[in-house]
Design a protein around this motif. Structure first.
Motif, PDB file in Angstrom:
ATOM      1  N   PHE A   3     -11.284  16.721   9.925  1.00 21.86           N
ATOM      2  CA  PHE A   3     -10.210  16.095  10.698  1.00 21.86           C
ATOM      3  C   PHE A   3      -8.926  16.865  10.439  1.00 21.86           C
ATOM      4  O   PHE A   3      -8.528  17.065   9.307  1.00 21.86           O
ATOM      5  CB  PHE A   3     -10.038  14.632  10.269  1.00 21.86           C
ATOM      6  N   GLU A  35      -9.334   9.771  10.611  1.00 29.48           N
ATOM      7  CA  GLU A  35     -10.630  10.288  10.161  1.00 29.48           C
ATOM      8  C   GLU A  35     -11.751   9.273  10.410  1.00 29.48           C
ATOM      9  O   GLU A  35     -12.904   9.647  10.586  1.00 29.48           O
ATOM     10  CB  GLU A  35     -10.587  10.625   8.672  1.00 29.48           C
ATOM     11  N   GLN A  36     -11.412   7.987  10.433  1.00 30.67           N
ATOM     12  CA  GLN A  36     -12.412   6.936  10.630  1.00 30.67           C
ATOM     13  C   GLN A  36     -12.839   6.778  12.084  1.00 30.67           C
ATOM     14  O   GLN A  36     -13.842   6.136  12.365  1.00 30.67           O
ATOM     15  CB  GLN A  36     -11.901   5.592  10.091  1.00 30.67           C
ATOM     16  N   GLY A  37     -12.077   7.328  13.009  1.00 31.77           N
ATOM     17  CA  GLY A  37     -12.443   7.227  14.417  1.00 31.77           C
ATOM     18  C   GLY A  37     -11.217   7.123  15.307  1.00 31.77           C
ATOM     19  O   GLY A  37     -10.092   7.370  14.879  1.00 31.77           O
ATOM     20  N   GLY A 135     -15.967   7.977  13.358  1.00 28.03           N
ATOM     21  CA  GLY A 135     -15.434   9.160  12.693  1.00 28.03           C
ATOM     22  C   GLY A 135     -16.159  10.429  13.122  1.00 28.03           C
ATOM     23  O   GLY A 135     -17.375  10.504  13.054  1.00 28.03           O
TER      24      GLY A 135
END
Length: 187
Positions: A3, A35-37, A135
């Motif tokens: 990311f 970074e998680q989505g 992510g």
């Protein structure tokens, strides 16, 4: 793919070859990307539902003339029974995420009550559902050339005819989608 760049406050513009019926020829405003989505609202798919119908279902009485005719949008394929209101900043409601100093998204009923009473945000886009990616998923789709991305524009979100938003968002990048092929090629 690590990311590196957040696409928050950007448009995702579906490439002509994107065949997924949920996203073909769409413009999605990215509300959050980490970074998680990522989470966004599709801004160019009006439903055959009006804000007046939503008010009726929620027992909200509007005193604003004409506000009931406001279109409601298909914000994406996730949680299509949940409402999301993209709006200009300056108001804070029970469940508001400030995306930029100019744009927020609210998911609580009080924003709809404020709109009905004439005390809501100056500009709004009401959507049912949202678009979501896990992510790394969006980055993978972008590397497969499913999307163009570029900075968002309040004019496109709030003022432009929904049918013109896909082309206009690409034109912000200097891209004419009519000149792009939906076919992948190899040199």
């Amino acid at each position: 793919m690590p990311f590196s760049t957040s696409l928050t406050n950007h448009f995702l513009i579906a490439m002509p070859g994107l065949q997924d019926p949920n996203f073909a020829r769409t413009v999605t405003y990215i509300c959050e990307h980490t970074e998680q989505g990522a989470m966004g609202i599709v801004i160019n798919r009006p439903l055959e539902v009006t804000l007046g119908e939503l008010f009726s279902q929620l027992d909200i009485t509007s005193v604003q003339p004409g506000v009931g005719a406001t279109p409601v949008y298909q914000g994406g394929p996730v949680q299509t029974d949940r409402g999301f209101v993209l709006h200009t900043a300056g108001h804070s409601f029970d469940s508001t995420l400030n995306i930029t100093p100019d744009i927020s998204v609210t998911t609580s009923r009080d924003v709809l009550e404020a709109i009905a009473s004439g005390e809501g945000p100056e500009q709004t886009l009401i959507a049912l559902g949202y678009a979501g990616w896990g992510g790394g998923q969006l980055e993978q789709e972008m590397s497969a050339n499913a999307w163009l991305n570029g900075p968002a524009s309040n004019d496109i979100i709030f003022r432009m005819d929904p049918g013109a938003r896909w082309m206009a968002a690409a034109q912000l990048l200097g891209v004419d989608l009519n000149l792009l092929s939906g076919e992948a090629g190899h040199a």
